[in-house]
Design an enzyme around this catalytic site. Structure first.
Site, PDB file in Angstrom:
ATOM      1  N   LYS A 175       0.896  -1.030   0.196  1.00  0.00           N
ATOM      2  CA  LYS A 175      -0.148   0.105   0.134  1.00  0.00           C
ATOM      3  C   LYS A 175       0.887   1.232  -0.201  1.00  0.00           C
ATOM      4  CE  LYS A 175      -4.245  -2.064   1.646  1.00  0.00           C
ATOM      5  NZ  LYS A 175      -3.597  -3.326   2.177  1.00  0.00           N
TER       6      LYS A 175
HETATM    7  C1  LIG Z   1      -4.629  -4.307   1.785  1.00  0.00           C
HETATM    8  C2  LIG Z   1      -4.032  -5.874   1.510  1.00  0.00           C
HETATM    9  C3  LIG Z   1      -4.496  -6.758   0.955  1.00  0.00           C
HETATM   10  C4  LIG Z   1      -5.608  -6.738   0.007  1.00  0.00           C
HETATM   11  O1  LIG Z   1      -5.520  -5.782  -0.946  1.00  0.00           O
HETATM   12  P1  LIG Z   1      -6.675  -5.247  -1.710  1.00  0.00           P
HETATM   13  O2  LIG Z   1      -6.226  -4.316  -2.828  1.00  0.00           O
HETATM   14  O3  LIG Z   1      -7.654  -4.672  -0.683  1.00  0.00           O
HETATM   15  O4  LIG Z   1      -7.260  -6.467  -2.400  1.00  0.00           O
HETATM   16  C5  LIG Z   1      -3.612  -7.998   0.947  1.00  0.00           C
HETATM   17  N1  LIG Z   1      -2.540  -7.969   1.665  1.00  0.00           N
HETATM   18  C6  LIG Z   1      -2.356  -6.867   2.413  1.00  0.00           C
HETATM   19  C7  LIG Z   1      -0.990  -7.562   3.321  1.00  0.00           C
HETATM   20  C8  LIG Z   1      -2.742  -5.812   2.520  1.00  0.00           C
HETATM   21  O5  LIG Z   1      -2.380  -5.081   3.397  1.00  0.00           O
END
Ligand SMILES: *Cc1c(COP(=O)(O)O)cnc(C)c1O
Length: 429
Positions: free
Chosen positions: A108
């Protein structure tokens, strides 16, 4: 480039105002009016260069046209990608795309850093203070907060579900100070997400505050995630046949993968990897989209029952169920299987999976055909989920960054999952 709403009631708008508004007035999601594949010369030209920033420049350029010029976009890309996304061999057939080398150790960081820099640039142009609201199931908040820390003219309020994020994640959210405030909500992630959505749709509130979202519904969070898929495509020998397993919660990440594919970067089929919150795998099987209530699992960043990016998945597939099925298959792993996958992979391959990546790894193990290769996305550093990791493999030594963070003191305001209380809190600040 214009962006329209997936609900098709609100007016189309340009990149800048779609980022600032975050959510169209009709409660849909912004989506680019046209997605043209880049021409082959551009794509071939990227092969030698390899850097994420160069790939990102080429990929994002059509979308930000008229808002950022080439010099600004290059500058933004260089500020976003201060880290790499290495492709690491795990078995003969599988590689991990490690997306956890950014400042908060999760993928993210990519979207959060791009969004923060976009909003910083806009706020400077307008000379207006903005308030960023973000609901997090664990990782988003840390990434966003870190991206915005100390940015002038921007306040950040993070809502997180009490007791449902790891200690390390909580410390990442609650120890920054400055322009960052953490709100601990007595509810689950869907409650946090609903409160943020309600705030955006509240005209009375919006008349008084400049609200912006940093969740993956924002195009500046969502779209730049396509960059590491494009980069990945350029690294693979047999990209078109390579299965791509993506641990998925709100489906921002995997839909960004599809976006990269639509931009002309070849990739094979996707696997939508889920924990017990398996609404999309069930949809892929039956054609019926039937959300249930959220279940807490060891892969808690994916504890989402109504994925906010689902309309984008449909949009990328012409709202055609058969086309969605042609692009991806589903895969589900329960908590006990997550633990055994982490344990086995460490023993067999000396590779440490995190609970989310574990689902991707196991999906490939079960779905790859002989001779086929696969890549799974390692979405976060295993240390962010220390209690689960300890269950899987016994003791875990904390890397230095984690020790330091755990020693800091938590600062958060606590609140029930009640929209009126939240609204009063925002207005009183
Ligand atoms: C947010 C997150 C996900 C899921 O990603 P999306 O884009 O919401 O599908 C998977 N793994 C981790 C570690 C995350 O922080």
């Amino acid at each position: 480039m214009q962006f329209f709403s997936t609900n098709r009631q609100a007016q189309a708008t340009d990149f800048k105002s779609a980022v600032i508004q975050s959510l169209p007035a009709d409660n849909g999601l912004y989506f680019p009016e046209t997605i043209h594949p880049l021409d082959q010369t551009t794509i071939d030209g990227l092969r030698g260069k390899k850097g994420l920033a160069e790939v990102g420049f080429a990929l994002m350029r059509p979308f930000v046209e008229g808002v950022f010029d080439d010099r600004q976009l290059k500058g933004l890309m260089n500020e976003v990608f201060t880290f790499e996304t290495p492709l690491v061999k795990v078995t003969e057939q599988t590689q991990a795309l490690e997306l956890f080398h950014g400042p908060t150790y999760a993928f993210k960081d990519v979207g959060a850093r791009f969004l923060a820099r976009c909003l910083g640039a806009f706020s400077e142009q307008e000379d207006k203070e903005v308030t960023i609201l973000v609901a997090t199931s664990g990782d988003t908040g840390g990434a966003v907060a870190n991206g915005f820390l100390g940015v002038e003219g921007v306040k950040v309020i993070i809502l997180y579900p009490s007791g449902k994020v790891s200690d390390l994640q909580e410390k990442q959210l609650t120890t920054l100070g400055q322009n960052i405030t953490a709100l601990e909500i007595e509810g689950d992630f869907d409650d946090c997400q609903a409160m943020v959505k309600a705030a955006f749709l509240d005209q009375d509130l919006n008349a008084q505050l400049n609200l912006t979202s940093a969740n993956s519904i924002n195009i500046a969070r969502w779209m730049p995630q396509a960059i590491y898929y494009a980069w990945l495509s350029l690294q693979l020998e047999d990209a078109e046949q390579t299965l791509i397993a993506v641990p998925s919660g709100n489906y921002g990440n995997i839909t960004a993968g599809l976006l990269a594919k639509r931009m002309g970067f070849p990739l094979g089929n996707f696997i939508a990897c889920s924990n017990a919150n398996d609404v999309v795998p069930r949809y892929l099987k039956t054609g019926d989209y039937a959300p249930k209530s959220t279940v807490a699992t060891y892969a808690n960043a994916m504890d989402v029952s109504k994925p906010s990016n689902f309309p984008r998945l449909l949009e990328l597939c012409q709202n055609d169920y058969d086309e969605v099925k042609g692009e991806m298959q589903g895969f589900v792993l329960n908590d006990a299987q997550i633990l055994s996958t982490i344990r086995n992979c460490k023993e067999d391959n000396n590779y440490l999976l995190d609970p989310h990546g574990a689902i991707g790894f196991q999906a490939l193990k079960e779905q790859l055909k002989p001779g086929q290769s696969g890549v799974f996305l390692e979405t976060a550093h295993p240390i962010k989920f220390a209690p689960v990791m300890e269950k899987a493999i016994g003791s875990l030594t904390l890397p230095g960054f984690a020790d330091e963070l755990m020693a800091k003191e938590k600062q958060a305001d606590r609140m029930e999952a009640d929209y009126e209380a939240f609204k009063n809190y925002l207005l009183a600040r």
